[in-house]
Design an enzyme around this catalytic site. Structure first.
Site, short mmCIF file in Angstrom:
data_model
loop_
_atom_site.label_atom_id
_atom_site.label_comp_id
_atom_site.label_asym_id
_atom_site.label_seq_id
_atom_site.Cartn_x
_atom_site.Cartn_y
_atom_site.Cartn_z
N LYS A 167 -12.05 -2.23 6.53
CA LYS A 167 -10.93 -2.41 7.37
C LYS A 167 -11.97 -3.12 9.43
CE LYS A 167 -8.82 -3.56 4.01
NZ LYS A 167 -7.37 -2.80 3.13
N TRP A 200 0.71 -1.37 0.26
CA TRP A 200 0.59 0.18 -0.17
C TRP A 200 0.79 1.12 -0.22
CZ3 TRP A 200 -3.37 -1.52 -2.00
CH2 TRP A 200 -4.66 -2.25 -1.52
N ASP A 238 -1.87 6.75 6.73
CA ASP A 238 -2.97 5.42 5.49
C ASP A 238 -3.29 5.10 6.58
OD1 ASP A 238 -4.49 3.29 4.71
OD2 ASP A 238 -3.04 3.55 3.09
C1 LIG Z 1 -7.05 -2.00 2.47
C2 LIG Z 1 -5.70 -1.34 2.14
C3 LIG Z 1 -6.02 -0.48 1.35
C4 LIG Z 1 -6.46 0.00 -0.08
O1 LIG Z 1 -8.07 0.09 -0.05
P1 LIG Z 1 -8.78 0.58 -1.47
O2 LIG Z 1 -10.33 0.58 -0.12
O3 LIG Z 1 -9.11 -0.85 -1.62
O4 LIG Z 1 -8.55 1.39 -2.17
C5 LIG Z 1 -4.88 0.41 1.43
N1 LIG Z 1 -4.42 0.90 2.12
C6 LIG Z 1 -3.89 0.03 3.23
C7 LIG Z 1 -3.28 0.02 4.65
C8 LIG Z 1 -5.65 -1.11 3.05
O5 LIG Z 1 -5.08 -2.24 4.01
#
Ligand SMILES: *Cc1c(COP(=O)(O)O)cnc(C)c1O
Length: 354
Positions: free
Chosen positions: A191, A100, A167
């Site tokens: 998540k 990511w 993030d």
């Molecule tokens: C799942 C995830 C993403 C991607 O998320 P999307 O909503 O599918 O774009 C980005 N960063 C992290 C840390 C993730 O766990």
């Protein structure tokens, strides 16, 4: 029977939230209409959106500190270019701790100059780099708090004078941090909050409006702030479910309460991984994630037996990501300590059998 859901995302949500969400699809709070057939400008939905935004700030301890909460679309993946559009003028620094972060760097480089300050790619991202310099002339410093795929988590955030962008998709609302040290936090809902389809963005307002480029409205945080996350039709169902999850979290005592449970879950699984000779942890011990535990079998011949055992026990979503292999137990907020106990029992049963 409801399964023990270790899925990495989309993933488990609290049962009580599911029940309320299901009921609201049929009829929202006795109004004679479904949540998903009313206008997003109706007083009912406006109240839901306001509640979702204020709960997020309240739980993170950011009320009255100059932050705005937004529920946007396009996933965390759209935040990669969007944050650069809004913040990147000269150069930004990134810590690369996995897939990511790598994507975040790649997308920011479409907009401007994003420099990788440190990376753990040399060891397939099984650790968090710690000794590296952060230049003091960055527009922002970007990191990924929890690396969902590799199972590492930043425990101590490096000090910097630059605005910090993080993030937090896979560990937001799971542990106590001084969130006021961050200037922009983003997280895809799927998540720890709700169904896929909305992304929570928490941004310090004074960070915005400083770049010289023109920004398309849909990519402009200031436009979304001015319209209270209603510039276009928001993802009404994901926002509603996220609001319910945040309310559930608040009612159980907030982040402090869930953190305690999350620590117990992590301790339980990692001690089994370390004590059971049939398993080996993937991530560097001190960097282990409390959300995603990655591990492999020490003897691949036991794979079929182990897989049959956990499936039989009603466990779902344990297969590791293809870039790590093995197994990944994702233990988000809604997963109970009891479910982790079921998995750990299977792991020790395997040792007894083998
Ligand atoms: C799942 C995830 C993403 C991607 O998320 P999307 O909503 O599918 O774009 C980005 N960063 C992290 C840390 C993730 O766990």
């Amino acid at each position: 029977m409801k399964k023990h859901n270790f899925s990495a995302g989309p993933c488990i949500l609290p049962t009580e939230v599911m029940q309320k969400a299901a009921a609201a699809v049929l009829e929202l709070d006795g109004i004679g209409l479904s949540l998903i057939e009313i206008s997003h400008r109706s007083k009912e939905f406006v109240a839901i959106m306001e509640q979702a935004r204020s709960l997020a700030l309240e739980l993170l301890g950011l009320e009255g500190k100059g932050y705005k909460a937004l529920y946007l679309q396009g996933g965390a993946s759209l935040q990669f270019p969007m944050l650069a559009y809004n913040l990147l003028e000269n150069k930004a620094g990134y810590l690369n701790t996995g897939t990511w972060s790598s994507n975040a760097i790649k997308e920011a480089n479409v907009i401007g100059k994003a420099i990788e300050l440190a990376s753990s790619k040399d060891k397939n991202f099984n650790y968090i780099p710690k000794e590296f310099d952060i230049p003091n002339d960055l527009d922002y410093f970007h990191l990924t708090s929890n690396n969902t795929i590799f199972g590492t988590q930043i425990k101590k955030f490096p000090a910097t004078n630059a605005p910090v962008v993080c993030d937090m998709s896979s560990d937001i609302f799971s542990r106590q941090l001084d969130f006021s040290k961050f200037d922009l936090i983003y997280a895809g809902a799927q998540k720890n909050m709700g169904p896929a389809g909305t992304t929570l963005v928490i941004v310090k307002e004074d960070l915005l409006g400083k770049v010289s480029r023109k920004i398309p409205s849909m990519l402009n945080y200031q436009v979304h702030i001015a319209k209270d996350s209603m510039f276009n039709t928001p993802a009404v169902f994901p926002v509603y479910v996220s609001m319910l999850t945040l309310q559930w979290l608040k009612d159980m005592g907030g982040i402090a309460a869930i953190e305690e449970i999350n620590e117990k879950k992590a301790k339980l699984i990692y001690s089994e991984i370390d004590l059971n000779p049939l398993f080996k942890g993937f991530a560097n011990k001190e960097d282990r994630s409390n959300m995603n535990a990655t591990f492999t079998l020490t003897n691949e011949k036991l794979k079929d037996t182990f897989d049959a055992m956990w499936k039989e026990a009603g466990i779902n979503g344990l297969n590791g990501h293809r870039s790590v292999g093995g197994y990944r137990a994702s233990m988000y907020n809604a997963l109970s300590l009891e479910s982790v106990g079921v998995l750990v029992d299977i792991m020790s049963d395997l040792e007894r059998k083998a």
